[in-house]
Structures are given as structure tokens and as C-alpha cells.
Design a protein around this motif. Structure first.
Motif: not given
Length: 259
Positions: A81-82, A119-124, A168-169, A213-217
Motif C-alpha cells: 500500500h502507498r 491499484d494500491r501499489f502507486m505507479p510513481p 492485503s493479499a 475496514q475500508g482497506s482490508q481484503t
């Protein structure tokens, strides 16, 4: 309870004789702090309202300790995550170790959580093509009853990635022995408030719990992880110090102990 205290991004710098410096998680990087909307995403910045102080970046803190950035030869991530990967571009030559489930989720398009993790691993944070390296899992290896501990490839020091699923996964804690022979477990985002481990029933934080709760998988897996961590703290407090990534009270207490 002081609800005004800012959350932490708790990283861990490990000095070794054999492997140089090892950084566990990276927090926000210098580019994040200079161009937060572009690097972290404007919506996330508006929601999280991160402190934008370059002196708090891992890079600046490593330099203040008298090291060069290239002395950080290895980075071990709890997850992608970012707020845990922002400093990767500040150490572009470091080998980046992560649990194989997290590695698979970001590299294998067929993996169930591939799109979510990407999506959570930011491109920059990955534009420099970091040297992502999956740790080696020995299914027979247990760490204080936690199954499937993984060993980062090429590290001689006693360090393990301990599966702590749910957030996360391939979310994992990072366990390392300190100079006194005690274990430290950086539990990442397996919990976000010490009350979840210290009280029965668990005490959640009204601000941090919705974030969790909003970030868990996988909510069910995270509950199981939390119960295992509660047992670890209850039964092995004399052998293991457990801390999480974002609890500011935990961070302040441990920072005071280390000076």
C-alpha cells in the motif's frame, strides 16, 4: 485518549554485519512529500491529510544517522500500500523483499487480488522498476505458532516474513532478532491500535477502525490474525515485542525506549 495525535508510518532500520542496512517498510518518500497529489493520489491526500515534512522521510532520517542512501541494500515490505512503499524510489538500488503472495498479487494477472493490489501499489512508487523479490516459504517453518514463515532470499541475518493475512493479499509481519536476542515483530497493518491487542474484548479506535475496514481484503482472515497476535502478546511478551505501523501511542512509547 488523545484523538488529535497524528498517526505514524512506523519504519524500522536494521544495521547488520552481513547485509548492510535493511529498511522495513519505507513510509512516504521525498517525491510524495514534494508532489503529493501526483504521487499519492489527490483523493487519498485529501482523506489522509499526511504531514508533508521531507525531514520525516526515511531517506532524510537515514542520512541524519550518518549513512548514505546506498547503504540501504535491502528493503522488506509488510505489503504494497502507498503509505508503505513511497520511499522505494529514494533507494532505487535496494532489493525489495515481500511475501510471495503479495508478490504474486502484483505480478500475476491471473492472481485473484491482482487488480486490487496493483491499484494500491502507486505507479510513481514502481516507475523505477524496483527489484521485487519474493521470499522463500518453507511450509514446515513456524514462528511462535504462526505457520508458513518466509525467508528473504540472500539475507544472512535472522529475519522472517510472517504471514498475517487479511489486510492485503499477502500481508506479512517482519520478525527480526535485536541485539539482546529478543524478537521484534513489525506487524504492519494487521492492527492499527494497541487496544486491539491489549484489551479483552478488543478495543478499537473510532478513527482508525473505519480505515482498517475500508482497506482490508479479507475481514475473516484479519480477525484470525488479530486473535493470533493477541495470543502472541499474552503468552510471549517476554520474548517478542509486537508493534504496528500506524499506532502513534505505540510509536511514541518505543521511540522513548530507544532514545
Amino acid at each position: 485518549m488523545n484523538r488529535e495525535r497524528a498517526v505514524a508510518c512506523h519504519c524500522l532500520l536494521i544495521e547488520t554485519d552481513s547485509d548492510g542496512l535493511i529498511l522495513v517498510d519505507t513510509g512516504l518518500g521525498t517525491a510524495d512529500l514534494q508532489h503529493p497529489d501526483r504521487s499519492l493520489g489527490a483523493d487519498w491526500v485529501a482523506y489522509a491529510q499526511p504531514a508533508l515534512n521531507p525531514e520525516e522521510s526515511a531517506l532524510r532520517q537515514v542520512v541524519r544517522l550518518g549513512y548514505a542512501p546506498q547503504d540501504v541494500r535491502h528493503i522488506v515490505l509488510t505489503h504494497l500500500h502507498r503509505d508503505h512503499t513511497g520511499g522505494l524510489p529514494d533507494f532505487p538500488d535496494a532489493r525489495v523483499h515481500l511475501h510471495p503472495d503479495e508478490y504474486r498479487a502484483v505480478t500475476d494477472p491471473e492472481a485473484a487480488h491482482h487488480r486490487h493490489t496493483l491499484d494500491r501499489f502507486m505507479p510513481p512508487h514502481r516507475a523505477h522498476n524496483p527489484l521485487l523479490t519474493p521470499a522463500s516459504v518453507d511450509e514446515s517453518t513456524e514462528w511462535f505458532g504462526f505457520p508458513g514463515a518466509a525467508r528473504p532470499q540472500g539475507l544472512a541475518c535472522e529475519l522472517l516474513l510472517v504471514p498475517l493475512p487479511g489486510h492485503s493479499a499477502g500481508h506479512a509481519g517482519v520478525a527480526v532478532r535485536d541485539g539482546d536476542g529478543r524478537w521484534l515483530l513489525h506487524a504492519g497493518d494487521a492492527y492499527m491500535y494497541h487496544g486491539e491487542l491489549d484489551y479483552t474484548p478488543p478495543l478499537t479506535h473510532p478513527v482508525l477502525q473505519p480505515v482498517q475496514q475500508g482497506s482490508q481484503t479479507d475481514a475473516a482472515a484479519r480477525v484470525v490474525t488479530l486473535e493470533r497476535l493477541r495470543g502472541l502478546r499474552r503468552d510471549h511478551a517476554d520474548e517478542v515485542t509486537v508493534f504496528s505501523a500506524h499506532d502513534p501511542w505505540e510509536f511514541a512509547r518505543l521511540a522513548a525506549l530507544t532514545g
